[in-house]
Every structure is written in structure tokens, then in C-alpha cells.
Design an enzyme around this catalytic site. Structure first.
Site, short mmCIF file in Angstrom:
data_model
loop_
_atom_site.label_atom_id
_atom_site.label_comp_id
_atom_site.label_asym_id
_atom_site.label_seq_id
_atom_site.Cartn_x
_atom_site.Cartn_y
_atom_site.Cartn_z
N PRO A 1 42.87 35.68 25.24
CA PRO A 1 43.63 36.52 26.06
C PRO A 1 45.09 35.88 26.59
O PRO A 1 46.01 36.76 26.33
CB PRO A 1 42.73 36.82 27.13
CG PRO A 1 41.30 36.77 26.54
CD PRO A 1 41.24 35.44 25.64
N ASP B 1 54.84 44.13 13.90
CA ASP B 1 53.32 43.95 13.31
C ASP B 1 52.94 42.75 13.10
O ASP B 1 52.87 42.28 11.91
CB ASP B 1 53.37 44.95 12.15
CG ASP B 1 51.91 45.05 11.50
OD1 ASP B 1 50.93 44.83 12.25
OD2 ASP B 1 51.70 45.52 10.50
N LEU B 2 52.64 41.85 14.23
CA LEU B 2 52.31 40.67 13.86
C LEU B 2 50.69 40.46 14.25
O LEU B 2 50.24 39.25 13.88
CB LEU B 2 53.23 39.60 14.72
CG LEU B 2 54.54 39.48 14.53
CD1 LEU B 2 55.36 38.75 15.38
CD2 LEU B 2 54.75 38.97 12.85
N LYS B 3 50.05 41.39 14.57
CA LYS B 3 48.57 41.51 14.47
C LYS B 3 47.94 40.22 15.17
O LYS B 3 47.22 39.53 14.74
CB LYS B 3 47.96 41.63 12.87
CG LYS B 3 48.39 42.78 12.35
CD LYS B 3 47.69 42.95 11.14
CE LYS B 3 47.80 44.26 10.20
NZ LYS B 3 49.32 43.88 9.56
N LYS C 1 59.23 48.70 10.27
CA LYS C 1 58.20 47.68 10.91
C LYS C 1 58.69 46.28 10.43
O LYS C 1 58.86 46.10 9.25
CB LYS C 1 56.76 48.13 10.13
CG LYS C 1 55.74 47.34 10.73
CD LYS C 1 54.40 48.09 10.08
CE LYS C 1 54.06 47.53 8.75
NZ LYS C 1 53.54 46.06 8.74
N ASP D 1 44.01 36.21 19.29
CA ASP D 1 43.82 34.80 19.79
C ASP D 1 43.12 34.88 21.20
O ASP D 1 42.67 35.90 21.50
CB ASP D 1 45.22 34.00 19.95
CG ASP D 1 45.15 32.60 19.95
OD1 ASP D 1 44.08 32.04 20.42
OD2 ASP D 1 46.05 32.15 19.44
N ARG E 1 55.39 49.94 0.12
CA ARG E 1 55.79 49.95 -1.26
C ARG E 1 55.97 51.24 -1.83
O ARG E 1 56.60 51.42 -2.96
CB ARG E 1 54.88 49.05 -1.89
CG ARG E 1 55.19 47.67 -1.67
CD ARG E 1 53.85 46.83 -1.89
NE ARG E 1 52.70 47.15 -1.06
CZ ARG E 1 51.38 46.42 -1.35
NH1 ARG E 1 51.20 45.47 -2.09
NH2 ARG E 1 50.53 46.88 -0.45
N THR F 1 43.50 48.35 6.15
CA THR F 1 43.31 49.34 5.00
C THR F 1 43.07 48.80 3.58
O THR F 1 42.80 49.46 2.75
CB THR F 1 45.03 50.23 4.94
OG1 THR F 1 45.96 49.21 5.19
CG2 THR F 1 45.05 51.43 6.15
O1 C5P Z 1 53.07 48.60 1.15
P1 C5P Z 1 52.22 49.15 1.81
O2 C5P Z 1 52.52 50.68 2.21
O3 C5P Z 1 50.93 48.82 1.38
O4 C5P Z 1 52.59 48.48 3.30
C1 C5P Z 1 51.70 48.66 4.44
C2 C5P Z 1 52.25 47.77 5.57
O5 C5P Z 1 51.31 47.99 6.65
C3 C5P Z 1 52.11 46.38 5.12
O6 C5P Z 1 53.08 45.97 5.97
C4 C5P Z 1 50.91 46.01 6.20
O7 C5P Z 1 50.97 44.41 6.40
C5 C5P Z 1 50.63 46.88 7.04
N1 C5P Z 1 49.30 47.27 7.63
C6 C5P Z 1 48.25 47.51 6.86
N2 C5P Z 1 46.85 47.89 7.02
C7 C5P Z 1 46.70 47.92 8.66
C8 C5P Z 1 47.94 47.45 9.38
C9 C5P Z 1 49.27 47.15 8.87
O8 C5P Z 1 48.68 48.01 5.54
N3 C5P Z 1 45.66 47.92 9.06
#
Ligand code: C5P
Length: 235
Positions: A73, A66-68, A39, A71, A212, A122
Site C-alpha cells: 500500500p 496506465d501503469l497498473k 493513454k 505493490d 491497435r 482483457t
Molecule cells: O491495442 P489494444 O486495443 O489491444 O490496446 C489495449 C490497451 O489497453 C493496451 O494499452 C493495454 O495495455 C490496455 N489494457 C488492456 N486490458 C486491461 C487494461 C488495460 O488491454 N484490462
């Protein structure tokens, strides 16, 4: 959706490269052929720019970009088009960007490249939602954003491991991706809705994002072993 043992022991996990390019290269080398892919998020993208996706694709890796996006459409559709042209396999947008934005992005998907809609981060809990003026419960907010996104045509959703069972019931064919994975010994850091790997897959996740819990561990080999043995038990 039935869980199938991945080919060549390539686990259905995506390792989050939330570090510098020099660190990231170490991880891709260590895990080549062992995980679904990597990712690339805003940390690495801000350091390296789009060429990081091309570099990783050239080495044969699948990329979850994953640039989320969030903005209007037209802008999001343009960004998704560029991301797909770069070779990203999965790209994210925030479902809270609304139906028209999700539809514009969904139209660009094909059989190999999908848009995933982030429901609620999350790192959020109920209090964080209330701070934004949202009075619905967190599961309800996740469900409502997920329905909007799936009705708009996106192939998949990003949700916490705690909501995956419910979303799998409602959307049997969707790609469901769960960040917020922690191994027993890990702390949760800034994440608030976390769970272990086995639970997330038993509840129906298609792919789990591991960051992590692996890349932040001093003894990464021990963490990797733990990941392997926990996945061996269920696949
Ligand atoms: O290190 P960790 O397991 O917390 O990383 C989670 C990764 O998933 C990070 O890159 C974070 O930006 C991404 N993410 C997230 N929650 C979301 C979408 C993506 O933690 N809903």
C-alpha cells in the site's frame, strides 16, 4: 448513467499510445480535440519517463496513465501521488493488490483525478485464470475484484466490454473503462475478451480504450471513419 452527446464531437474514447514517442506525436496531432484523451502505458513511459505526461498535459491533453500499479500500500500510494502531481487524470492499479492497497490509493483522489482498478486483463480467458489456480468463473472473478475495489473507494474500474453491462448495473456511478475494442475488420491479436464500440457504450461504458484497432491499421483514416460513423449512430 445516460449517454450524452460529447461536447464538440469529442468522443468518449481514449487512444492508447502504445508506440514510440515519435509515432505518438503523430496520433495526438491527428486526434486533438476529437477524443477524450490519450493513454500512456508502460511502453511509452519506459521510453520517455514521467516527462511524457507533463509534455502531453502542457499541450492540453487529458491523460490516462496506465501503469497498473501492484505493490504494498505505501509504495502504490506514493506512486499514485507522483502520478497525480505530474497531472495524470486517471491512473490504474490492479485490484488484485488487495483492499489496503486500493484504499491507500483511493484516499488520494480528488474531483478531477481518479484511480481506476483493473479487474481481469482483457487478454485473459477462463483457462488463463485456471492456470493461476483461480477456479471461479471469469465473470465471478471480475465481479468480486470490482466489488473489493469499489468498496475501497476507487472511482472506477477497467473491465472488458463483455462485463461492462453487469458492472454498470451494480455500480451505477463508477467510471467504467473498457479496453479490448475491435472494429469489425480487426483481428483480436493477444486480446481474448473483445467487442465493438457501440456495444460497449450501449452496455454502460464511460470511456472506451482504442488501441491497435486504430493505431495498428494501415488505412487509419478508414478506421477513424468507421469509429466516427459507429459513434454517430449512438450519441
Ligand atoms: O491495442 P489494444 O486495443 O489491444 O490496446 C489495449 C490497451 O489497453 C493496451 O494499452 C493495454 O495495455 C490496455 N489494457 C488492456 N486490458 C486491461 C487494461 C488495460 O488491454 N484490462
Amino acid at each position: 448513467m445516460t449517454r450524452r452527446r460529447p461536447k464538440h464531437k469529442e468522443w468518449p474514447i481514449v487512444v492508447a499510445l502504445d508506440e514510440s514517442w515519435s509515432e505518438s506525436k503523430i496520433w495526438t496531432k491527428r486526434l486533438k480535440g476529437k477524443v477524450w484523451g490519450f493513454k500512456v502505458g508502460s511502453i511509452l513511459f519506459s521510453e520517455m519517463g514521467p516527462k511524457v505526461v507533463q509534455k502531453l498535459k502542457a499541450e492540453g491533453f487529458r491523460i490516462f496513465l496506465d501503469l497498473k500499479y501492484h505493490d504494498i500500500p505505501n509504495t502504490v500510494a506514493g506512486a499514485v501521488r507522483q502520478a497525480f502531481d505530474l497531472g495524470a487524470d486517471l491512473v490504474t492499479l490492479h485490484s488484485s493488490g488487495g483492499r489496503a492497497m486500493c484504499e491507500a490509493a483511493a484516499k488520494l483522489q480528488n474531483s478531477k483525478q481518479s484511480v481506476l482498478a483493473v479487474t481481469v486483463l482483457t487478454s485473459f480467458d477462463e483457462k488463463d485464470l485456471k492456470d493461476l489456480g483461480i477456479d471461479r468463473s471469469l465473470p465471478k472473478q471480475v465481479e468480486s475484484l470490482a466489488s473489493l475495489a469499489i468498496k475501497s473507494g476507487v472511482h472506477g474500474l477497467v473491465c472488458s466490454p463483455l462485463e461492462v453491462a453487469n458492472l454498470r448495473k451494480k455500480f451505477p456511478k463508477a467510471i467504467l473503462v473498457t479496453p479490448g475494442i475491435r472494429l469489425e475488420a480487426n483481428g483480436t491479436q493477444d486480446q481474448k475478451r473483445t467487442s465493438g464500440l457501440q456495444d460497449t457504450f450501449l452496455n454502460g461504458a464511460s470511456l472506451a480504450v482504442v488501441g491497435r484497432a486504430l493505431t495498428g491499421e494501415k488505412n487509419w483514416k478508414a478506421a477513424w471513419e468507421k469509429i466516427n460513423s459507429s459513434l454517430e449512430e449512438i450519441f
